[in-house]
Design a protein around this motif. Structure first.
Motif, short mmCIF file in Angstrom:
data_model
loop_
_atom_site.label_atom_id
_atom_site.label_comp_id
_atom_site.label_asym_id
_atom_site.label_seq_id
_atom_site.Cartn_x
_atom_site.Cartn_y
_atom_site.Cartn_z
N THR A 105 -21.05 -19.76 26.22
CA THR A 105 -20.60 -21.02 25.62
C THR A 105 -19.91 -21.91 26.64
O THR A 105 -19.75 -23.11 26.40
CB THR A 105 -19.64 -20.75 24.46
OG1 THR A 105 -18.46 -20.10 24.94
CG2 THR A 105 -20.29 -19.89 23.39
N LYS A 106 -19.50 -21.34 27.77
CA LYS A 106 -18.83 -22.11 28.82
C LYS A 106 -19.72 -22.34 30.04
O LYS A 106 -19.27 -22.86 31.05
CB LYS A 106 -17.57 -21.35 29.28
CG LYS A 106 -16.54 -21.14 28.18
CD LYS A 106 -15.96 -22.45 27.71
CE LYS A 106 -14.86 -22.25 26.68
NZ LYS A 106 -14.28 -23.54 26.23
N ALA A 107 -21.01 -21.94 29.93
CA ALA A 107 -21.90 -22.02 31.09
C ALA A 107 -22.14 -23.44 31.57
O ALA A 107 -22.38 -23.67 32.76
CB ALA A 107 -23.22 -21.34 30.77
N SER A 108 -22.11 -24.41 30.67
CA SER A 108 -22.38 -25.80 31.05
C SER A 108 -21.12 -26.63 31.24
O SER A 108 -21.18 -27.86 31.32
CB SER A 108 -23.26 -26.46 29.96
OG SER A 108 -22.61 -26.42 28.70
N THR A 109 -19.98 -25.96 31.30
CA THR A 109 -18.71 -26.66 31.47
C THR A 109 -18.21 -26.51 32.90
O THR A 109 -18.65 -25.60 33.62
CB THR A 109 -17.64 -26.10 30.51
OG1 THR A 109 -17.40 -24.73 30.84
CG2 THR A 109 -18.10 -26.21 29.07
N PRO A 110 -17.31 -27.39 33.36
CA PRO A 110 -16.74 -27.22 34.69
C PRO A 110 -16.02 -25.87 34.81
O PRO A 110 -15.36 -25.42 33.88
CB PRO A 110 -15.75 -28.39 34.81
CG PRO A 110 -16.24 -29.40 33.83
CD PRO A 110 -16.84 -28.61 32.69
N GLY A 111 -16.21 -25.24 35.94
CA GLY A 111 -15.57 -23.94 36.14
C GLY A 111 -16.28 -22.82 35.42
O GLY A 111 -15.64 -21.84 35.01
N ALA A 112 -17.60 -22.93 35.26
CA ALA A 112 -18.36 -21.89 34.55
C ALA A 112 -18.22 -20.54 35.22
O ALA A 112 -18.18 -19.50 34.55
CB ALA A 112 -19.84 -22.30 34.47
N VAL A 113 -18.15 -20.54 36.54
CA VAL A 113 -18.02 -19.27 37.27
C VAL A 113 -16.71 -18.58 36.92
O VAL A 113 -16.65 -17.37 36.73
CB VAL A 113 -18.12 -19.51 38.79
CG1 VAL A 113 -17.84 -18.23 39.56
CG2 VAL A 113 -19.49 -20.06 39.15
N ALA A 114 -15.65 -19.38 36.81
CA ALA A 114 -14.34 -18.81 36.48
C ALA A 114 -14.35 -18.21 35.07
O ALA A 114 -13.73 -17.17 34.82
CB ALA A 114 -13.26 -19.88 36.60
#
Length: 243
Positions: A105-114
């Motif tokens: 759900t956070k893959a397309s947000t800034p900081g996806a790696v974090a």
């Protein structure tokens, strides 16, 4: 006559008790029956104190929401009170599934790696701590029969035990040398995970566990059908707003 009386009185005076004079510094010797303090007792005491202090350390993290606390209480009652209930194993979706979906759900947000690193770190903590710290005494039998040696705990247990990890995370991280910057990032990201768990709670948490006797009578532990559970978990974020 008077001289004789004085001499007799001087001879009748009692002699001091003990007979021998006390040596200088004799009052510093330990009394009988009490062990003398050794030079090593000080450092040993310091080690004991440092261990107790470490055990009492607690990292400040965001508190669980009321909805998640209610889940913790309800599942504690089912497991510890009579008649005893267990979470059926393997749980589907598993802890690994839940954390992977959260990272997606956070893959397309800034900081996806974090975000992916947070999910991976929590899964590693889960695998390391579940056998010793995340099971209630009443669940040890189930772990020995159905989980020990059958794979990583994060693939066998689900969101119920992940929630226990999150509730104990402040104490667990208190035993580590967490860098202040890493702590700040964790404090900022955990609320997002809490919101995700609340939003998906009807798909990832069981409302009713199964009786211990029923699970023991089956040849192998039961879980929810993988296709149904994963399809429900894949519903778009926000489809189940908290009430």
């Amino acid at each position: 006559m008077e001289k004789r009386k004085l001499a007799t009185r001087s001879q009748e005076q009692p002699k001091p008790k003990g007979g021998k004079k006390k040596k200088a510094g004799s009052h510093l010797k330990p009394k009988r029956g009490r062990p003398a303090a050794t030079a090593a007792s000080g450092p040993h005491r310091e080690v004991r104190n440092s261990i107790s202090n470490v055990a009492e350390r607690r990292v400040k993290l965001p508190k669980l929401s009321r909805e998640l606390v209610d889940v913790l209480v309800a599942e504690w009652l089912q497991v510890t009170q009579s008649p005893r209930h267990w979470v059926p194993l393997p749980r589907v979706p598993s802890c690994a599934d839940v954390l992977a979906k959260f990272a997606m759900t956070k893959a397309s947000t800034p900081g996806a790696v974090a975000w992916a690193e947070l999910a991976a770190g929590l899964r590693a903590y889960f695998d390391a701590t579940l056998p010793k710290l995340l099971l209630y005494r009443q669940e040890r039998e189930q772990y020995d029969k159905f989980a020990r040696g059958r794979g990583a705990p994060s693939t066998l247990y689900g969101a119920e035990h992940l929630l226990r990890l999150l509730s104990r995370l402040p104490h667990l991280l208190g035993l580590t040398d967490l860098h202040p910057e890493e702590l700040k990032r964790l404090q900022a990201k955990l609320p997002e995970l809490y919101k995700f768990l609340v939003r998906c709670r009807s798909e990832i948490f069981l409302s009713t566990y199964e009786l211990r006797e029923a699970l023991l009578s089956t040849r192998r532990p039961r879980g929810l059908p993988p296709q149904v559970a994963l399809r429900n978990l894949a519903s778009p974020p926000g489809s189940n707003p908290p009430t």
